[in-house]
Design a protein around this motif. Structure first.
Motif, PDB file in Angstrom:
ATOM      1  N   LEU A 130       0.867  -1.171   0.000  1.00 55.71           N
ATOM      2  CA  LEU A 130       0.000   0.000   0.000  1.00 55.71           C
ATOM      3  C   LEU A 130       0.906   1.225   0.000  1.00 55.71           C
ATOM      4  N   PRO A 131       0.387   2.403  -0.351  1.00 49.84           N
ATOM      5  CA  PRO A 131       1.233   3.598  -0.270  1.00 49.84           C
ATOM      6  C   PRO A 131       1.892   3.699   1.104  1.00 49.84           C
ATOM      7  N   ARG A 132       3.187   3.924   1.114  1.00 50.77           N
ATOM      8  CA  ARG A 132       3.913   3.920   2.383  1.00 50.77           C
ATOM      9  C   ARG A 132       3.472   5.040   3.320  1.00 50.77           C
ATOM     10  N   ASN A 133       2.900   6.095   2.764  1.00 50.45           N
ATOM     11  CA  ASN A 133       2.406   7.168   3.634  1.00 50.45           C
ATOM     12  C   ASN A 133       1.003   6.880   4.160  1.00 50.45           C
ATOM     13  N   GLY A 134       0.405   5.768   3.718  1.00 52.21           N
ATOM     14  CA  GLY A 134      -0.913   5.385   4.209  1.00 52.21           C
ATOM     15  C   GLY A 134      -2.040   6.270   3.727  1.00 52.21           C
ATOM     16  N   LYS A 135      -1.813   6.990   2.631  1.00 49.24           N
ATOM     17  CA  LYS A 135      -2.809   7.936   2.126  1.00 49.24           C
ATOM     18  C   LYS A 135      -3.180   7.594   0.683  1.00 49.24           C
TER      19      LYS A 135
ATOM     20  N   GLN B  22      -9.546  -0.965  -4.374  1.00 55.55           N
ATOM     21  CA  GLN B  22      -8.778  -1.838  -5.259  1.00 55.55           C
ATOM     22  C   GLN B  22      -7.337  -1.977  -4.792  1.00 55.55           C
ATOM     23  N   LEU B  23      -6.746  -0.881  -4.299  1.00 51.17           N
ATOM     24  CA  LEU B  23      -5.387  -0.963  -3.769  1.00 51.17           C
ATOM     25  C   LEU B  23      -5.320  -1.923  -2.583  1.00 51.17           C
ATOM     26  N   ILE B  24      -6.336  -1.886  -1.729  1.00 52.07           N
ATOM     27  CA  ILE B  24      -6.367  -2.791  -0.577  1.00 52.07           C
ATOM     28  C   ILE B  24      -6.423  -4.241  -1.036  1.00 52.07           C
TER      29      ILE B  24
ATOM     30  N   THR C 292     -14.618   7.798   5.144  1.00 53.46           N
ATOM     31  CA  THR C 292     -14.236   9.175   4.836  1.00 53.46           C
ATOM     32  C   THR C 292     -15.270   9.805   3.917  1.00 53.46           C
ATOM     33  N   ASP C 293     -15.308  11.134   3.891  1.00 54.58           N
ATOM     34  CA  ASP C 293     -16.204  11.837   2.968  1.00 54.58           C
ATOM     35  C   ASP C 293     -15.606  11.967   1.577  1.00 54.58           C
ATOM     36  N   ASP C 294     -14.313  11.661   1.439  1.00 55.17           N
ATOM     37  CA  ASP C 294     -13.688  11.704   0.123  1.00 55.17           C
ATOM     38  C   ASP C 294     -14.315  10.623  -0.754  1.00 55.17           C
ATOM     39  N   PRO C 295     -14.755  10.958  -1.966  1.00 54.03           N
ATOM     40  CA  PRO C 295     -15.453   9.967  -2.796  1.00 54.03           C
ATOM     41  C   PRO C 295     -14.554   8.881  -3.365  1.00 54.03           C
ATOM     42  N   ASN C 296     -13.234   9.069  -3.309  1.00 51.81           N
ATOM     43  CA  ASN C 296     -12.341   8.132  -3.979  1.00 51.81           C
ATOM     44  C   ASN C 296     -11.289   7.496  -3.082  1.00 51.81           C
ATOM     45  N   PHE C 297     -10.801   8.235  -2.095  1.00 51.41           N
ATOM     46  CA  PHE C 297      -9.641   7.788  -1.341  1.00 51.41           C
ATOM     47  C   PHE C 297      -9.897   7.805   0.159  1.00 51.41           C
ATOM     48  N   VAL C 298      -9.105   7.004   0.870  1.00 53.39           N
ATOM     49  CA  VAL C 298      -9.166   6.954   2.323  1.00 53.39           C
ATOM     50  C   VAL C 298      -7.740   6.866   2.853  1.00 53.39           C
ATOM     51  N   THR C 299      -7.518   7.390   4.041  1.00 53.72           N
ATOM     52  CA  THR C 299      -6.239   7.171   4.713  1.00 53.72           C
ATOM     53  C   THR C 299      -6.399   5.999   5.669  1.00 53.72           C
ATOM     54  N   LEU C 300      -5.288   5.381   6.044  1.00 47.79           N
ATOM     55  CA  LEU C 300      -5.381   4.251   6.962  1.00 47.79           C
ATOM     56  C   LEU C 300      -5.931   4.679   8.316  1.00 47.79           C
TER      57      LEU C 300
ATOM     58  N   VAL D  93     -13.420  -8.147  -0.358  1.00 50.53           N
ATOM     59  CA  VAL D  93     -14.041  -7.092  -1.161  1.00 50.53           C
ATOM     60  C   VAL D  93     -14.974  -6.253  -0.296  1.00 50.53           C
ATOM     61  N   ALA D  94     -15.794  -6.919   0.516  1.00 44.03           N
ATOM     62  CA  ALA D  94     -16.731  -6.196   1.378  1.00 44.03           C
ATOM     63  C   ALA D  94     -15.989  -5.324   2.384  1.00 44.03           C
ATOM     64  N   ALA D  95     -14.945  -5.877   3.014  1.00 43.70           N
ATOM     65  CA  ALA D  95     -14.188  -5.113   4.007  1.00 43.70           C
ATOM     66  C   ALA D  95     -13.506  -3.908   3.370  1.00 43.70           C
ATOM     67  N   ALA D  96     -12.948  -4.095   2.168  1.00 46.78           N
ATOM     68  CA  ALA D  96     -12.269  -2.994   1.483  1.00 46.78           C
ATOM     69  C   ALA D  96     -13.254  -1.884   1.128  1.00 46.78           C
ATOM     70  N   LYS D  97     -14.442  -2.262   0.675  1.00 43.12           N
ATOM     71  CA  LYS D  97     -15.444  -1.256   0.322  1.00 43.12           C
ATOM     72  C   LYS D  97     -15.936  -0.510   1.557  1.00 43.12           C
TER      73      LYS D  97
END
Length: 266
Positions: free
Chosen positions: A52-57, A62-64, A91-99, A81-85
């Protein structure tokens, strides 16, 4: 004989290193002060090794799924798949999440964790050695954890938190999440068929959030998928279900679909 069997398991796993992974590109790097980490030792470990991105952001579902597949040889079966979704709903971001955002209470984060405090008691994000000692001290006299010890730990952790946390939530959802998380460490750090995992490997995963490559661990030679993981998880759930009962003021399984709510019951 049990000690011998675990040694053979460890040897088999070492032989089964994935040939398509260049481990030189996935060496462990501890997170920096500006990096994001969450309550899941598995995801944190994958970030620490660059799956995963090393900065956790800027993490996506799909990356998960790709990281779990590449780092643990764990296929993107429906439970992943369910857990990743659900993780991305934190988060409120429509595309990305931080760890760190995946630690939103009521999403995939839950009470009676194996290594984190309950939400209502303090820090539910960072590793807590005192809490983890329940697992670390389990199955004495041998060098592995197994299904029986995993269920004993789940039961003890729940008993401790029921006494300590009046606001505990313990519905069927939490029951399933806990059982499958325990199945995850048995399968990925050990053998998905036997349900035995060397203590050293599991302890490093939780405490250091590191893949124990230097100690001889390698991803499962057998791909972990729906043909074997659900058999293992079913054994954990069946044994855990013999002693588990729902408790707390919340009776129905629930999930929070964004930081400000709402909460959905099902």
């Amino acid at each position: 004989m049990k000690f011998l069997s675990v040694s053979l398991i460890a040897s088999a796993l070492a032989i089964g290193a994935r040939a398509d992974i260049d481990w030189n590109l996935h060496k462990f790097q501890a997170p920096g002060s500006s990096d994001s980490r969450g309550p899941c030792p598995g995801l944190n470990t994958l970030a620490n090794h660059g799956f995963l991105p090393r900065n956790g952001k800027n993490v996506t579902a799909q990356l998960i799924l790709d990281a779990i597949n590449d780092g643990f040889n764990f296929r993107p079966i429906n439970v992943n798949v369910a857990a990743a979704k659900v993780a991305v709903l934190t988060t409120d971001d429509p595309n990305f999440v931080t760890l760190e955002e995946t630690g939103l209470y009521g999403s995939i984060e839950h009470d009676a964790s194996l290594s984190r405090q309950d939400f209502h008691q303090g820090d539910g994000i960072h590793f807590n050695e005192t809490i983890f000692e329940t697992l670390a001290n389990s199955n004495p006299g041998v060098d592995y954890y197994n299904i029986t010890s995993a269920v004993a730990v789940l039961t003890e952790r729940l008993n401790i938190q029921q006494a300590a946390n009046p606001a505990i939530i313990n519905t069927e959802k939490e029951f399933i999440f806990r059982a499958r998380e325990s199945s995850f460490y048995l399968a990925t750090m050990g053998n998905v068929i036997t349900g035995e995992a060397p203590k050293e490997f599991v302890n490093i995963l939780f405490r250091e959030q590191r893949l124990p490559l230097e100690e001889g661990w390698r991803p499962s030679k057998i791909p972990i998928d729906s043909s074997n993981f659900f058999t293992l998880a079913g054994k954990v759930q069946d044994l855990y279900g013999k002693v588990w009962e729902p408790s707390g003021s919340v009776k129905c399984p629930w999930i929070r679909d964004q930081p400000e709510g709402p909460v959905f019951f099902f």
